[in-house]
Design a protein around this motif. Structure first.
Motif, PDB file in Angstrom:
ATOM      1  N   ARG A  56       0.838  -1.202   0.000  1.00 48.83           N
ATOM      2  CA  ARG A  56       0.000   0.000   0.000  1.00 48.83           C
ATOM      3  C   ARG A  56       0.869   1.247   0.000  1.00 48.83           C
ATOM      4  NH1 ARG A  56      -0.478  -2.925   3.578  1.00 48.83           N
ATOM      5  NH2 ARG A  56      -0.523  -3.038   5.759  1.00 48.83           N
ATOM      6  N   GLU A  57       0.256   2.329  -0.389  1.00 55.34           N
ATOM      7  CA  GLU A  57       0.939   3.618  -0.357  1.00 55.34           C
ATOM      8  C   GLU A  57       0.869   4.158   1.068  1.00 55.34           C
ATOM      9  OE1 GLU A  57       0.618   7.154  -3.412  1.00 55.34           O
ATOM     10  OE2 GLU A  57      -0.951   7.343  -1.890  1.00 55.34           O
ATOM     11  N   GLU A  58       2.033   4.377   1.655  1.00 57.89           N
ATOM     12  CA  GLU A  58       2.131   4.909   3.016  1.00 57.89           C
ATOM     13  C   GLU A  58       3.554   5.421   3.209  1.00 57.89           C
ATOM     14  OE1 GLU A  58       1.222   1.665   5.642  1.00 57.89           O
ATOM     15  OE2 GLU A  58       2.844   0.424   4.896  1.00 57.89           O
ATOM     16  N   PRO A  59       3.785   6.218   4.250  1.00 57.85           N
ATOM     17  CA  PRO A  59       5.171   6.655   4.477  1.00 57.85           C
ATOM     18  C   PRO A  59       6.092   5.447   4.622  1.00 57.85           C
ATOM     19  CG  PRO A  59       3.662   7.955   5.802  1.00 57.85           C
ATOM     20  CD  PRO A  59       2.848   6.821   5.200  1.00 57.85           C
ATOM     21  N   GLN A  60       7.235   5.508   3.975  1.00 54.47           N
ATOM     22  CA  GLN A  60       8.220   4.424   4.010  1.00 54.47           C
ATOM     23  C   GLN A  60       9.509   4.948   4.648  1.00 54.47           C
ATOM     24  OE1 GLN A  60       7.315   1.426   3.038  1.00 54.47           O
ATOM     25  NE2 GLN A  60       5.482   1.967   1.887  1.00 54.47           N
ATOM     26  N   ARG A  80       3.252   6.428  -9.531  1.00 55.89           N
ATOM     27  CA  ARG A  80       4.664   6.283  -9.905  1.00 55.89           C
ATOM     28  C   ARG A  80       5.324   7.638 -10.155  1.00 55.89           C
ATOM     29  NH1 ARG A  80       3.159   1.425 -13.638  1.00 55.89           N
ATOM     30  NH2 ARG A  80       2.691   3.194 -14.922  1.00 55.89           N
ATOM     31  N   LYS A  81       4.908   8.633  -9.373  1.00 51.58           N
ATOM     32  CA  LYS A  81       5.542   9.946  -9.408  1.00 51.58           C
ATOM     33  C   LYS A  81       6.503  10.036  -8.230  1.00 51.58           C
ATOM     34  CE  LYS A  81       2.952  11.611 -12.764  1.00 51.58           C
ATOM     35  NZ  LYS A  81       3.436  11.907 -14.077  1.00 51.58           N
ATOM     36  N   LEU A  82       7.665  10.607  -8.466  1.00 49.77           N
ATOM     37  CA  LEU A  82       8.684  10.750  -7.426  1.00 49.77           C
ATOM     38  C   LEU A  82       8.194  11.728  -6.363  1.00 49.77           C
ATOM     39  CD1 LEU A  82      11.594  10.051  -6.532  1.00 49.77           C
ATOM     40  CD2 LEU A  82      12.368  11.978  -7.942  1.00 49.77           C
ATOM     41  N   ARG A 108       4.585   4.067  -2.574  1.00 47.66           N
ATOM     42  CA  ARG A 108       4.217   2.682  -2.870  1.00 47.66           C
ATOM     43  C   ARG A 108       5.400   1.907  -3.432  1.00 47.66           C
ATOM     44  NH1 ARG A 108      -0.913   0.334  -4.404  1.00 47.66           N
ATOM     45  NH2 ARG A 108      -0.674  -1.888  -4.133  1.00 47.66           N
ATOM     46  N   TYR A 109       6.256   2.610  -4.171  1.00 49.51           N
ATOM     47  CA  TYR A 109       7.404   2.002  -4.833  1.00 49.51           C
ATOM     48  C   TYR A 109       8.673   2.700  -4.366  1.00 49.51           C
ATOM     49  CZ  TYR A 109       3.555   0.824  -7.952  1.00 49.51           C
ATOM     50  OH  TYR A 109       2.357   0.392  -8.459  1.00 49.51           O
ATOM     51  N   VAL A 110       9.733   1.920  -4.194  1.00 48.80           N
ATOM     52  CA  VAL A 110      11.022   2.485  -3.808  1.00 48.80           C
ATOM     53  C   VAL A 110      12.061   1.920  -4.772  1.00 48.80           C
ATOM     54  CG1 VAL A 110      12.725   2.742  -1.971  1.00 48.80           C
ATOM     55  CG2 VAL A 110      10.288   2.637  -1.393  1.00 48.80           C
ATOM     56  N   LEU A 111      12.857   2.813  -5.330  1.00 49.43           N
ATOM     57  CA  LEU A 111      13.902   2.422  -6.265  1.00 49.43           C
ATOM     58  C   LEU A 111      15.254   2.754  -5.647  1.00 49.43           C
ATOM     59  CD1 LEU A 111      14.822   1.465  -9.106  1.00 49.43           C
ATOM     60  CD2 LEU A 111      14.569   3.858  -9.851  1.00 49.43           C
ATOM     61  N   GLU A 112      16.123   1.752  -5.560  1.00 48.82           N
ATOM     62  CA  GLU A 112      17.482   1.972  -5.100  1.00 48.82           C
ATOM     63  C   GLU A 112      18.427   1.862  -6.291  1.00 48.82           C
ATOM     64  OE1 GLU A 112      17.270   0.605  -0.437  1.00 48.82           O
ATOM     65  OE2 GLU A 112      18.185  -0.778  -1.858  1.00 48.82           O
ATOM     66  N   LEU A 113      19.241   2.897  -6.442  1.00 50.90           N
ATOM     67  CA  LEU A 113      20.247   2.972  -7.503  1.00 50.90           C
ATOM     68  C   LEU A 113      21.579   3.323  -6.881  1.00 50.90           C
ATOM     69  CD1 LEU A 113      18.246   5.176 -10.053  1.00 50.90           C
ATOM     70  CD2 LEU A 113      18.553   2.698 -10.141  1.00 50.90           C
ATOM     71  N   LEU A 121      20.847  12.423 -13.246  1.00 51.48           N
ATOM     72  CA  LEU A 121      19.593  12.584 -13.986  1.00 51.48           C
ATOM     73  C   LEU A 121      18.903  13.918 -13.692  1.00 51.48           C
ATOM     74  CD1 LEU A 121      18.109   8.986 -13.548  1.00 51.48           C
ATOM     75  CD2 LEU A 121      19.280   9.906 -15.559  1.00 51.48           C
ATOM     76  N   LYS A 122      19.441  14.658 -12.708  1.00 49.11           N
ATOM     77  CA  LYS A 122      18.828  15.936 -12.281  1.00 49.11           C
ATOM     78  C   LYS A 122      17.359  15.722 -11.901  1.00 49.11           C
ATOM     79  CE  LYS A 122      22.003  18.719 -14.873  1.00 49.11           C
ATOM     80  NZ  LYS A 122      22.556  18.625 -16.178  1.00 49.11           N
ATOM     81  N   LEU A 123      17.115  14.680 -11.114  1.00 50.28           N
ATOM     82  CA  LEU A 123      15.747  14.323 -10.751  1.00 50.28           C
ATOM     83  C   LEU A 123      15.108  15.372  -9.860  1.00 50.28           C
ATOM     84  CD1 LEU A 123      15.916  10.496 -10.020  1.00 50.28           C
ATOM     85  CD2 LEU A 123      15.054  11.661 -12.062  1.00 50.28           C
ATOM     86  N   GLN A 124      13.859  15.628 -10.152  1.00 53.58           N
ATOM     87  CA  GLN A 124      13.042  16.498  -9.312  1.00 53.58           C
ATOM     88  C   GLN A 124      11.788  15.733  -8.935  1.00 53.58           C
ATOM     89  OE1 GLN A 124      12.325  20.274 -11.163  1.00 53.58           O
ATOM     90  NE2 GLN A 124      14.492  20.676 -11.497  1.00 53.58           N
ATOM     91  N   ASN A 125      11.221  16.059  -7.779  1.00 46.92           N
ATOM     92  CA  ASN A 125       9.979  15.413  -7.384  1.00 46.92           C
ATOM     93  C   ASN A 125       8.946  15.632  -8.481  1.00 46.92           C
ATOM     94  OD1 ASN A 125      11.214  14.568  -5.079  1.00 46.92           O
ATOM     95  ND2 ASN A 125      10.066  15.877  -3.693  1.00 46.92           N
ATOM     96  N   GLY A 126       8.149  14.589  -8.721  1.00 47.66           N
ATOM     97  CA  GLY A 126       7.170  14.614  -9.794  1.00 47.66           C
ATOM     98  C   GLY A 126       7.619  13.814 -11.012  1.00 47.66           C
ATOM     99  N   ALA A 127       8.924  13.468 -11.080  1.00 47.43           N
ATOM    100  CA  ALA A 127       9.422  12.658 -12.196  1.00 47.43           C
ATOM    101  C   ALA A 127       8.655  11.335 -12.219  1.00 47.43           C
ATOM    102  CB  ALA A 127      10.919  12.408 -12.061  1.00 47.43           C
ATOM    103  N   GLU A 128       8.360  10.830 -13.409  1.00 45.61           N
ATOM    104  CA  GLU A 128       7.580   9.608 -13.557  1.00 45.61           C
ATOM    105  C   GLU A 128       8.481   8.393 -13.745  1.00 45.61           C
ATOM    106  OE1 GLU A 128       4.147   7.606 -16.404  1.00 45.61           O
ATOM    107  OE2 GLU A 128       4.777   9.669 -16.767  1.00 45.61           O
ATOM    108  N   LEU A 129       8.138   7.328 -13.042  1.00 47.03           N
ATOM    109  CA  LEU A 129       8.825   6.048 -13.153  1.00 47.03           C
ATOM    110  C   LEU A 129       8.019   5.141 -14.068  1.00 47.03           C
ATOM    111  CD1 LEU A 129      11.186   4.298 -11.984  1.00 47.03           C
ATOM    112  CD2 LEU A 129       9.552   3.532 -10.242  1.00 47.03           C
ATOM    113  N   LYS A 130       8.661   4.603 -15.105  1.00 46.01           N
ATOM    114  CA  LYS A 130       7.996   3.675 -16.023  1.00 46.01           C
ATOM    115  C   LYS A 130       8.531   2.276 -15.770  1.00 46.01           C
ATOM    116  CE  LYS A 130       7.498   7.288 -19.438  1.00 46.01           C
ATOM    117  NZ  LYS A 130       7.934   7.823 -20.725  1.00 46.01           N
TER     118      LYS A 130
END
Length: 139
Positions: A56-60, A80-82, A108-113, A121-130
């Motif tokens: 579920r979507e919740e604080p992680q 799937r928005k950052l 809901r999703y966590v990506l480790e890189l 990648l100059k990521l900003q919140n709102g970036a979409e994960l596909k």
């Protein structure tokens, strides 16, 4: 020959795409896999990562217990928005005294890189994960 073989690996199996970059990923979709994560690994190959699927979507909150490599921990919501980023998180050998790195927002999703990828990648919140088609789309 080796370079062409490696290049072919990047498109094989499960992948996510973020900021125009595709990463081959391992999927952690149950409690045991999420708990183990990237522990005890000496390296994370360039262009790879791990995607964690939560029920579920919740604080992680993630920690680096027994993790030997610095990571970027990226949190995504149901769409799937950052929503949060923990960049350049250092390894931790302090066992249960390792600090946690919270999302501070429902995720809901966590990506480790590998550490530094989010900055590259100059990521900003709102970036979409596909996702590749083999990664379950959660309800």
């Amino acid at each position: 020959m080796l370079l062409s073989l490696l290049g072919g690996c990047a498109s094989a199996g499960s992948w996510v795409e973020l900021g125009g970059q595709r990463y081959r990923v391992e999927i952690a979709d149950d409690d045991a896999e999420r708990a183990r994560g990237l522990m005890f690994r000496d390296e994370l190959a360039t262009g790879t990562g791990m995607i964690f699927l939560h029920d579920r979507e919740e604080p992680q909150a993630y920690w680096m217990k027994n993790t030997k490599i610095p990571l970027d921990i990226l949190y995504f919501d149901n769409a799937r928005k950052l929503v949060a980023q923990q960049r350049d998180v250092p390894p931790c050998t302090a066992g249960n005294a390792c600090p946690s790195y919270p999302s501070n927002a429902p995720a809901r999703y966590v990506l480790e890189l590998n550490a530094g990828e989010a900055a590259k990648l100059k990521l900003q919140n709102g970036a979409e994960l596909k996702f590749s088609n083999d990664i379950p789309k959660l309800p």
